[in-house]
Design a protein around this motif. Structure first.
Motif, PDB file in Angstrom:
ATOM      1  N   LYS A  34       0.829  -1.206   0.000  1.00 37.57           N
ATOM      2  CA  LYS A  34       0.000   0.000   0.000  1.00 37.57           C
ATOM      3  C   LYS A  34       0.863   1.257   0.000  1.00 37.57           C
ATOM      4  O   LYS A  34       2.011   1.230   0.430  1.00 37.57           O
ATOM      5  N   ILE A  52       2.208   4.950   1.139  1.00 31.02           N
ATOM      6  CA  ILE A  52       2.477   5.561   2.435  1.00 31.02           C
ATOM      7  C   ILE A  52       2.470   7.078   2.286  1.00 31.02           C
ATOM      8  O   ILE A  52       2.572   7.612   1.183  1.00 31.02           O
ATOM      9  N   GLN A 109      -0.833   5.172   6.360  1.00 30.92           N
ATOM     10  CA  GLN A 109      -1.346   4.434   5.203  1.00 30.92           C
ATOM     11  C   GLN A 109      -2.858   4.589   5.246  1.00 30.92           C
ATOM     12  O   GLN A 109      -3.520   4.089   6.154  1.00 30.92           O
TER      13      GLN A 109
END
Length: 214
Positions: A97, A99, A117
């Motif tokens: 994912k 950041i 996140q």
């Protein structure tokens, strides 16, 4: 891109920022802007070893790719109180994912950072009890802290983490002034304490030499 907390005249800024550098038409790096945060997918982490006036030091280079903006950011971090907190949080991210690393001034008046996140702030992977302790030393009548053991701990952790991202885990060597260069071009155990709370605890009695590394 690098973190700055003081201006060219060494005066403390109201809040820390990322200093963005880009190459101009003469192929020289120039400062183009300052931003409070950088976001994207963390794709590379490399630990670098350098030397300045006979003393060895480490820096950490992170490559963050922002697919939406179609830009990549090479962000260099020195080892200091704030950046150790960033490292500790990066070790705990979900690498699939995006950041967001944001900089701000804490309520106590010192530079601070957060790693997020989505809407979630990423806690430290290692609590203070799980990290080596800084050694207290006396220099010219002043009590200071030697963070060598702490830094070596994070150097090893970041090298392993970098390898998991596909970056070379080996330490590269440079002999130059410790200046950052560039600008644009698994999730594991979660600490029960928030990183900011532990950072507040670490700030008590912070060594002047460590603070000067910002």
């Amino acid at each position: 891109m690098k973190v700055v907390t003081h201006d060219a005249e060494k005066k403390k800024l109201d809040h820390p920022t990322f200093e963005v550098r880009e190459k101009n038409e003469e192929n020289k790096w120039v400062i183009t802007k300052n931003v409070p945060a950088v976001s994207g997918r963390l794709s590379k982490v490399t630990v670098k070893e350098g030397e300045w006036e006979g003393d060895k030091f480490y820096t950490v280079s992170t490559l963050i790719k922002d697919d939406e903006a179609e830009e990549s950011y090479l962000v260099d971090f020195k080892f200091n109180l704030m950046n150790r907190s960033v490292f500790n949080s990066l070790l705990n991210i979900d690498t699939t994912k995006d950041i967001k690393i944001g900089l701000y001034m804490s309520k106590k008046g010192y530079p601070a950072a957060s790693v997020r996140q989505g809407d979630d702030m990423i806690n430290w992977k290692y609590s203070l009890d799980e990290q080596p302790k800084a050694e207290e030393i006396t220099f010219k009548g002043k009590t200071m802290r030697d963070y060598s053991a702490v830094d070596n701990f994070f150097v090893n952790e970041l090298k392993e983490f970098g390898a998991s991202l596909g970056s070379a885990p080996a330490v590269s060597s440079t002999k130059s002034t410790p200046v950052a260069e560039k600008s644009v071009i698994k999730k594991e155990k979660v600490s029960k304490k928030s990183p900011q709370k532990e950072l507040d605890e670490m700030s008590v009695g912070i060594a002047p030499d460590d603070n000067d590394l910002f």
